[in-house]
Design a protein around this motif. Structure first.
Motif, PDB file in Angstrom:
ATOM      1  N   CYS A 107       1.193  -0.812  -0.242  1.00 20.36           N
ATOM      2  CA  CYS A 107       0.055   0.036   0.063  1.00 20.36           C
ATOM      3  C   CYS A 107       1.171   1.257   0.031  1.00 20.36           C
ATOM      4  O   CYS A 107       1.913   1.571   0.924  1.00 20.36           O
ATOM      5  CB  CYS A 107      -0.788  -0.034   1.396  1.00 20.36           C
ATOM      6  SG  CYS A 107      -2.058   1.319   1.843  1.00 20.36           S
ATOM      7  N   HIS A 108       0.680   2.257  -0.566  1.00 16.61           N
ATOM      8  CA  HIS A 108       1.062   3.473  -0.876  1.00 16.61           C
ATOM      9  C   HIS A 108       1.541   4.018   0.319  1.00 16.61           C
ATOM     10  O   HIS A 108       2.565   5.070   0.997  1.00 16.61           O
ATOM     11  CB  HIS A 108       0.709   4.388  -2.025  1.00 16.61           C
ATOM     12  CG  HIS A 108       1.595   5.635  -2.487  1.00 16.61           C
ATOM     13  ND1 HIS A 108       0.580   6.031  -3.484  1.00 16.61           N
ATOM     14  CD2 HIS A 108       2.927   5.341  -2.857  1.00 16.61           C
ATOM     15  CE1 HIS A 108       2.515   6.832  -3.690  1.00 16.61           C
ATOM     16  NE2 HIS A 108       3.129   6.707  -3.082  1.00 16.61           N
TER      17      HIS A 108
ATOM     18  N   ASP B 241      10.000   7.178  -4.029  1.00 17.33           N
ATOM     19  CA  ASP B 241      11.486   6.505  -4.260  1.00 17.33           C
ATOM     20  C   ASP B 241      11.642   5.930  -4.027  1.00 17.33           C
ATOM     21  O   ASP B 241      11.857   4.077  -4.401  1.00 17.33           O
ATOM     22  CB  ASP B 241      12.436   7.718  -4.077  1.00 17.33           C
ATOM     23  CG  ASP B 241      12.196   8.850  -5.423  1.00 17.33           C
ATOM     24  OD1 ASP B 241      11.049   8.029  -5.946  1.00 17.33           O
ATOM     25  OD2 ASP B 241      12.819   9.711  -5.044  1.00 17.33           O
ATOM     26  N   MET B 242      10.999   5.061  -2.143  1.00 17.51           N
ATOM     27  CA  MET B 242      11.603   3.856  -1.441  1.00 17.51           C
ATOM     28  C   MET B 242      10.530   2.844  -2.711  1.00 17.51           C
ATOM     29  O   MET B 242      11.126   2.058  -2.850  1.00 17.51           O
ATOM     30  CB  MET B 242      11.435   4.069  -0.362  1.00 17.51           C
ATOM     31  CG  MET B 242      11.534   2.952   0.341  1.00 17.51           C
ATOM     32  SD  MET B 242      11.318   2.780   2.231  1.00 17.51           S
ATOM     33  CE  MET B 242      12.236   4.356   2.665  1.00 17.51           C
ATOM     34  N   MET B 243       9.138   3.395  -2.834  1.00 12.32           N
ATOM     35  CA  MET B 243       8.100   2.024  -3.462  1.00 12.32           C
ATOM     36  C   MET B 243       8.657   1.569  -4.801  1.00 12.32           C
ATOM     37  O   MET B 243       8.354   0.396  -4.901  1.00 12.32           O
ATOM     38  CB  MET B 243       7.009   2.998  -3.071  1.00 12.32           C
ATOM     39  CG  MET B 243       5.801   1.940  -3.711  1.00 12.32           C
ATOM     40  SD  MET B 243       4.029   2.613  -3.842  1.00 12.32           S
ATOM     41  CE  MET B 243       3.108   1.116  -3.275  1.00 12.32           C
ATOM     42  N   VAL B 244       8.997   3.157  -5.219  1.00 15.07           N
ATOM     43  CA  VAL B 244       9.758   2.052  -6.726  1.00 15.07           C
ATOM     44  C   VAL B 244      10.628   1.282  -6.811  1.00 15.07           C
ATOM     45  O   VAL B 244      10.847   0.419  -7.781  1.00 15.07           O
ATOM     46  CB  VAL B 244       9.712   3.645  -7.250  1.00 15.07           C
ATOM     47  CG1 VAL B 244      10.638   3.020  -8.785  1.00 15.07           C
ATOM     48  CG2 VAL B 244       8.783   4.309  -7.817  1.00 15.07           C
TER      49      VAL B 244
ATOM     50  N   GLU C   4      12.214  -5.311   2.652  1.00 19.23           N
ATOM     51  CA  GLU C   4      11.647  -4.875   3.965  1.00 19.23           C
ATOM     52  C   GLU C   4      11.127  -3.632   3.879  1.00 19.23           C
ATOM     53  O   GLU C   4      11.540  -2.260   4.686  1.00 19.23           O
ATOM     54  CB  GLU C   4      12.710  -4.555   5.258  1.00 19.23           C
ATOM     55  CG  GLU C   4      13.710  -6.026   5.056  1.00 19.23           C
ATOM     56  CD  GLU C   4      12.746  -7.237   6.402  1.00 19.23           C
ATOM     57  OE1 GLU C   4      11.854  -6.963   6.718  1.00 19.23           O
ATOM     58  OE2 GLU C   4      13.127  -8.436   5.320  1.00 19.23           O
ATOM     59  N   ARG C   5       9.573  -3.341   3.978  1.00 15.81           N
ATOM     60  CA  ARG C   5       8.804  -2.025   4.017  1.00 15.81           C
ATOM     61  C   ARG C   5       8.038  -1.497   5.462  1.00 15.81           C
ATOM     62  O   ARG C   5       8.439  -2.512   5.536  1.00 15.81           O
ATOM     63  CB  ARG C   5       7.781  -3.084   3.532  1.00 15.81           C
ATOM     64  CG  ARG C   5       6.114  -3.231   4.535  1.00 15.81           C
ATOM     65  CD  ARG C   5       5.101  -3.340   3.451  1.00 15.81           C
ATOM     66  NE  ARG C   5       3.961  -3.496   4.047  1.00 15.81           N
ATOM     67  CZ  ARG C   5       3.455  -3.448   5.642  1.00 15.81           C
ATOM     68  NH1 ARG C   5       3.924  -2.366   6.117  1.00 15.81           N
ATOM     69  NH2 ARG C   5       2.537  -4.580   5.873  1.00 15.81           N
TER      70      ARG C   5
END
Length: 205
Positions: free
Chosen positions: A36-37, A66-69, A82-83
């Motif tokens: 999830c964003h 940027d981290m999600m990408v 590791e989100r």
């Protein structure tokens, strides 16, 4: 393993989470993972408790996209990530991290995931959940008051000051990037079943 990325976008309270939950329930954890964003809201450790409450959480700059990408690219390369975990009560990231392993299908959801081209380009299927504004507002009030401990007045004030204008500026225009538009999201049983069958065919390839 080939990883297929499905993006689910739409306004706050549109039914995205319900749709994602029903898709999760239809498949095993080894086949479908979710991101999830909202997990990627920027951390605010340098601010006092009151300052983050004044931020615009519906603007693209509120997210560390940027981290999600980078995480999605890692998953597509069959690498575990590791989100982060974000607390809506504390208005900040926690020290906790959640391990997400690559799977055949990864579903990502968020109000602004179609706004960012770099994020869009990683998606194989883009689904937009289209729901009337009054329904979205009612659901948002119930969620934030019951689950996040907020007052109704603060929810409505935030909706009028940031949620509604940001929806009109960023979320609604991003609908043009969708491959599929689903009215009412997870509450549209016909559309959900069609999407499940599409995902199943991808998994079985």
């Amino acid at each position: 393993m080939k990883v297929t990325i499905i993006g689910v976008a739409g306004g706050s309270g549109s039914g995205k989470s319900t749709l994602v939950k029903k898709l999760q329930e239809a498949f095993g954890a080894e086949d479908v993972s979710t991101l999830c964003h909202d997990y990627y809201y920027k951390e605010h450790s340098d601010m006092s408790y009151e300052q983050p409450t004044q931020l615009n959480y519906d603007h693209p700059q509120a997210f560390d996209t940027d981290m999600m990408v980078a995480h999605i690219r890692s998953l597509k390369n069959n690498e575990t990530i590791e989100r982060p975990v974000y607390s809506f009560v504390e208005h900040n990231r926690t020290a906790e991290r959640v391990t997400v392993k690559p799977s055949k299908v990864i579903i990502i959801d968020g109000i602004l995931i179609f706004e960012n081209q770099e994020l869009r380009d990683l998606m194989d299927i883009k689904v937009f959940v289209d729901t009337d504004a009054d329904v979205r507002l009612a659901r948002r009030i119930l969620r934030d008051v019951c689950n996040r401990g907020r007052s109704m007045e603060s929810v409505i004030e935030q909706y009028l000051s940031t949620v509604k204008p940001m929806h009109e500026e960023f979320v609604e225009p991003s609908k043009r990037y969708a491959d599929v538009i689903i009215p009412e999201g997870g509450f549209n049983s016909v559309a959900v079943e069609m999407l499940i069958q599409s995902i199943r065919s991808l998994i079985n390839k």
